[in-house]
Structures are given as C-alpha cells and as structure tokens.
Write a protein that holds these residues in place. Structure first.
Motif, mmCIF file in Angstrom:
data_model
loop_
_atom_site.group_PDB
_atom_site.id
_atom_site.type_symbol
_atom_site.label_atom_id
_atom_site.label_comp_id
_atom_site.label_asym_id
_atom_site.label_seq_id
_atom_site.Cartn_x
_atom_site.Cartn_y
_atom_site.Cartn_z
ATOM 1 N N THR A 382 -22.851 -12.525 29.126
ATOM 2 C CA THR A 382 -22.234 -11.566 29.747
ATOM 3 C C THR A 382 -22.605 -10.253 29.285
ATOM 4 O O THR A 382 -23.105 -10.107 28.232
ATOM 5 C CB THR A 382 -20.557 -11.458 29.413
ATOM 6 N N LYS A 383 -22.567 -9.038 30.247
ATOM 7 C CA LYS A 383 -22.919 -7.788 29.606
ATOM 8 C C LYS A 383 -21.801 -6.825 30.302
ATOM 9 O O LYS A 383 -21.523 -6.773 31.348
ATOM 10 C CB LYS A 383 -24.154 -7.265 30.231
ATOM 11 N N THR A 388 -19.233 -1.592 35.393
ATOM 12 C CA THR A 388 -19.708 -2.848 35.924
ATOM 13 C C THR A 388 -19.499 -3.723 34.685
ATOM 14 O O THR A 388 -19.714 -3.729 33.523
ATOM 15 C CB THR A 388 -20.816 -2.881 36.803
ATOM 16 N N GLU A 390 -21.392 -7.685 33.825
ATOM 17 C CA GLU A 390 -22.180 -8.741 34.462
ATOM 18 C C GLU A 390 -22.012 -10.160 33.554
ATOM 19 O O GLU A 390 -21.706 -10.332 32.472
ATOM 20 C CB GLU A 390 -23.606 -8.382 33.985
ATOM 21 N N SER A 391 -22.134 -11.232 34.485
ATOM 22 C CA SER A 391 -21.945 -12.442 33.995
ATOM 23 C C SER A 391 -22.620 -13.584 34.878
ATOM 24 O O SER A 391 -22.437 -13.856 36.081
ATOM 25 C CB SER A 391 -20.382 -12.823 33.857
ATOM 26 N N VAL A 395 -22.606 -9.712 39.290
ATOM 27 C CA VAL A 395 -21.838 -8.403 38.711
ATOM 28 C C VAL A 395 -20.583 -8.172 39.379
ATOM 29 O O VAL A 395 -20.414 -8.405 40.688
ATOM 30 C CB VAL A 395 -23.013 -7.333 39.337
ATOM 31 N N SER A 498 -16.754 -9.400 43.204
ATOM 32 C CA SER A 498 -17.959 -9.960 42.774
ATOM 33 C C SER A 498 -19.110 -10.203 43.642
ATOM 34 O O SER A 498 -18.776 -10.246 44.790
ATOM 35 C CB SER A 498 -17.675 -11.258 42.125
ATOM 36 N N SER A 501 -25.753 -8.999 43.392
ATOM 37 C CA SER A 501 -26.555 -7.691 43.119
ATOM 38 C C SER A 501 -25.765 -6.691 43.238
ATOM 39 O O SER A 501 -24.737 -6.394 43.688
ATOM 40 C CB SER A 501 -27.685 -7.709 44.026
ATOM 41 N N GLU A 502 -26.332 -5.455 42.619
ATOM 42 C CA GLU A 502 -25.808 -4.224 42.723
ATOM 43 C C GLU A 502 -25.564 -3.662 44.317
ATOM 44 O O GLU A 502 -24.412 -3.210 44.547
ATOM 45 C CB GLU A 502 -26.537 -3.019 42.014
#
Length: 546
Positions: A382-383, A388, A390-391, A395, A498, A501-502
């Motif tokens: 995860t970030k 946002t 991320e996992s 994203v 969810s 991609s962005e």
C-alpha cells in the motif's frame, strides 16, 4: 369540475443540517481564535516599536494584521488554512520516515497457521443464517465458550492490532485490543426493492427503519454501526453455481406423457433456455453485483458489567456479542432487509482482501464459501498519497458527503450514489449513538453561542445573513427532533471509488459526481486521510478514525 388532491406526507419538510458548526465565535474554531489573537498582539507590539508619526506607524501593524486574517479566517473544504498546514506537515513527515508505504513483514507474523489453529481447521462450518444461542459449537461441557486461537490480521498502520476469533456457530469476532472494541459483521439481504414500492410503502419502510436506528443506537455498548453497499465484479461461475443450487431446490412436477417426476426448473423444464443460460454465464468473465454488510462495533468498557456476568474476558465479550447479534437479526426484517448470515472468519477476510485488491474479486468470488485465509486478508503493498490510496495495483479515493440535500430530501435519495455506475465503489454510512441528555445540552450551548454571535454582530453593525438564519434553524430542528423521540445519532456517509489506473479513477469520479449532483449532495475528498478513510469506507472493519 375536478378537484386536485394534494398528497401530504409526514416527511414533508425533511431536510439535513449544514455541515458548518457554530465554532467558538463567528464560526471560527479555537485554533483560529488563538492564531488571530496572537496576530493582534504582534500588531500592537509593532505599533509601539515604530516611532514614526501617525498614521505611518500603523502601516507595518496593518500588514501583520492583514496577513494574520488572510491565514486565520478562510476555510477551504471545511478546514482552516492552519489545519491544512498541519495535514501537509503530517504527510511530509510520514513520507520522510517511510511510513506512507506498507509491505507485510516476512517474519514475525504467523501467515501460516498450525494445525491447532482454527483458521485452517477443516471443521469450520459456514453459517447460513443468524447464529442461534442454542448452538453449542465451540463450548465446553458447562456451556461456556471455548475461546479459540486468535489470528492477527496483517494490515497497515494502527489496524495491524486487529485479531480474529471465531464465535460459536462459526461467525467472525474481530477484536481491537488497543481500542478495546469488537466488530461483528452481518451479510444483509433485501427482499423488497425500495424504488419499486408505492409512496405509502416507502413511507412505511422509512418509518420502520427510523425505529430500527433507535433500536440499534439503544443497544448497550454499541459504539457505532457501519452499513455498506459495495458494487463489485463477480464471476459468471458464481452466478451459475447459485442458479444450479436453486434448480436443485425446486419442486417436482409430473410429466403428463411419461408420468415421470421432473424438476420444475432448469434443463428438465426447458432444455433450450437452460443450455443458453449456462453457456452465457460460462462466457462471462465478471458482472456487477451489490454486496451489503452491516458491521456493529461494541465498546468493551461500556459493557464491563455484562461481560463479567457472562464469563469475564474475551469469553464474556463473545457471549455479549451473540446476544447483540440476535437483537440485530430480529430487528431488521420489518424494514424489508434481513441478516442473510453472519460472516465467518474466511468470508470476512474475503471482503477485506477484495477491498485492497479489486482485481481478485472474480477469483475470490469463484471460491464461494471457502473465502480467504485470515492471514492472507491484508494487502501485499500500500502507498498513501495526499489525495489517493494505492494497494495491490489498484488506486482508490475516498470522499465524504459533506452536504446532504438542503431542500426537501426525497425518499431514497442515496440510491443515486449507491447505483452510480458499473464500476467498483463502496458507499458506507456510519451511525454513532449519542446520549440524548448530552446531545440536548450541546444543542443548547450551540444555540446560546449563536445568540451571542448575533448580539455581537448587531453591536458592530454587521448585517445578518440568510445562511446564519438557516444554521440557527438547523439547531432548532435538531432539538425538536430529539424531544419528539427520534434517536440522537451522529451520521456520516463515505464513498470509496476504486480503479486500476489514475485515468480510470478520474473517469469514474466524474461519473460519481454527476450522480451526486442529481441527489443534491456535495462530496469532499478526504485529503491527508486516505489510508484510514479507505479502511473505514471500503472494508467491513468499522474503523471510524476520521
């Protein structure tokens, strides 16, 4: 001559209060008041330090005061600039320390369970309905609960403290030893479509739901309740398995030609349609479905006496949880919803796993009741970013409904958000019970603050606004509703979108915003809180840390 009849409703005039509170003075928070006060003090010091003639000596002080007001007064998306500065500083600090990323440890965590561990034991049965108090699975000869071995959930940050137990009958019991709270999760099924009901039927269901809210908020020890609807993708094989199970449960009929007993469904009813459906489902990779759950969070400190009387410790807490589960299961059906089952450790782990990794939804769903091992429920990576989260290749962005309909709210207005489109999104509503007496006292303090603010405005010659009048009306309406017997609840709704991609995320958020506008609501991204917001909104863990 025809006479037009006007349809009246007890919900006429129903509306939601604005988000902005009274603050300490003029809507300003304590931090803003302190900052502006400090700025005024500095401005006065500057006046005395400069010996220039009047009004030249006021110019530096005026500059200091202007900067102070420019920083201390404005609010952006519900936060002051001082609060935004704190959010940015916190995010920068996390990034420098490497705390914005998470990778599960390769040692020190029992990802593989021993044979004595309940998470992999073959006797774990799936509970197809509410757990009955008479169910003696997992009890000793005296009828006391045998506390099983706990399994830790491998989750990022503060959520790594959560552990999973199994209740008698198979339901999951998630415990937070730090917050001293337990979470039980029900899968919710609805057997009546609200939108297809007549207006009178919608009113009746809404009235019953208001009673259910009062019931849930009145249960001793309930910290808050999370109700979620998740739009996700499932495999065609899962739908096919469900279809075949219904065929096997169908009645028999007698063939008038052969006198054979044939099932009144499937191939024996219409071979051509049956084969076409089977082939279609076999070719479908994934299709959108709605998964609904209700998570009840229990506070151990508020249940001390009941826990001691039920056996003390975790054993007593589990007994109390079973009684709460019975209460919830009995309260829901009149509203058109019911507890389909209480999630087991593996099915609850499946919900958590697919939240972090939406791409695994088809695979996990195809496993059916087998679910996911508890130790594998968490993410592999995860970030946390400012806007946002991320996992595992996905994203996410979590938003809060900051403003509900300000005019007449139509019945079922949240349907526009729940059914926003065929993309992965989760809508979670939190209800937090409040003590009625304390809530009325707070309401009285807020109205007193508004009265004081109005007096000050009048003295300084500041014009009153319709916005101020509306906020005061909201407080009066809140008092009227509580004195009329409505449950004192704090409510919040969060939406997590969810994508893989962005650009895909931006497209889905745009579609969501269009539907939110139709519902006459406003959405606000939870900047700087995306990790905790995601866990609160997209998983059934009921972790309201916002």
């Amino acid at each position: 001559m025809s006479q037009q009849t006007v349809q009246t409703s007890e919900w006429d005039g129903a509306r939601f209060g604005r988000e902005q509170g009274t603050g300490v003075a003029f809507g300003l928070g304590m931090g803003q008041i302190i900052f502006i006060g400090a700025g005024l003090a500095v401005a006065l010091i500057v006046v005395f330090l400069f010996n220039s003639a009047f009004p030249v000596n006021l110019l530096p002080a005026g500059g200091v005061l202007a900067v102070t007001l420019a920083i201390g007064v404005p609010r952006i998306q519900g936060k002051s600039l001082l609060e935004w500065a704190s959010v940015v500083r916190f995010m920068v600090g996390r990034r420098r320390r490497g705390q914005n990323e998470f990778v599960p440890p390769t040692s020190g965590v029992a990802l593989e369970h021993t044979e004595t561990g309940w998470a992999t034991a073959p006797h774990l049965d799936v509970v197809d309905g509410p757990v009955k108090r008479s169910d003696d699975t997992g009890r000793d000869k005296k009828g006391r609960i045998t506390v099983p071995k706990a399994t830790r959930l491998v989750l990022p940050g503060e959520f790594a403290e959560l552990v999973m137990y199994q209740l008698p009958g198979g339901a999951a019991f998630i415990y937070d030893p730090v917050a001293k709270q337990a979470i039980i999760i029900a899968e919710i099924d609805t057997h009546k479509a609200f939108e297809l009901e007549e207006f009178e039927g919608q009113e009746d269901r809404l009235r019953v739901w208001a009673e259910i809210e009062a019931t849930l908020s009145g249960i001793e020890g309930v910290a808050w309740v999370q109700m979620s609807d998740q739009t996700t993708m499932v495999s065609g094989q899962a739908v096919l398995d469900y279809y075949e199970s219904r065929v096997n449960e169908s009645d028999y009929r007698v063939d008038p030609v052969t006198d054979e007993h044939l099932r009144n469904a499937g191939q024996e009813l219409n071979p051509w349609l049956h084969q076409g459906l089977v082939e279609m489902l076999a070719s479908v990779e994934g299709r959108p479905v709605h998964t609904r759950w209700l998570s009840v969070v229990l506070n151990r400190d508020q249940l001390t006496k009941r826990i001691q009387g039920a056996g003390r410790g975790i054993r007593g807490f589990m007994e109390v949880a079973l009684s709460v589960m019975d209460t919830v299961a009995e309260a829901l059906p009149e509203s058109g919803t019911e507890v389909a089952r209480w999630h087991t450790p593996t099915s609850a782990a499946a919900l958590i796993r697919t939240a972090f990794d939406p791409a695994s939804s088809v695979e996990v769903t195809a496993r059916g009741e087998a679910g996911v091992a508890v130790g594998a429920a968490g993410p592999m990576y995860t970030k946390t970013n400012l806007g946002t989260f991320e996992s595992d290749g996905a994203v996410h962005q979590t938003l809060k409904i900051s403003e509900f309909p300000r005019q007449q709210a139509k019945l079922g207005f949240l349907a526009d958000i729940v059914f926003a489109g065929d993309f992965r999104h989760t809508v979670s509503m939190y209800m937090k019970p409040r003590n009625v007496r304390k809530a009325l006292k707070k309401n009285e303090r807020d109205r007193s603050t508004w009265l004081t603010n109005d007096t000050v405005r009048e003295k300084v010659g500041k014009m009153n606004t319709l916005k101020n009048d509306r906020q005061r009306e909201d407080l009066e309406q809140e008092e009227m509703e509580m004195t009329s017997g409505h449950a004192a609840l704090s409510m919040a709704v969060y939406v997590t979108v969810s994508a893989m991609s962005e650009p895909e995320l931006e497209a889905q958020l745009s579609q969501l915003r269009n539907r939110v506008a139709r519902a006459n609501c406003e959405l606000r991204p939870l900047f700087g809180q995306q990790d905790s917001a995601f866990v609160a909104a997209a998983t059934p863990l009921g972790r309201l840390k916002l």
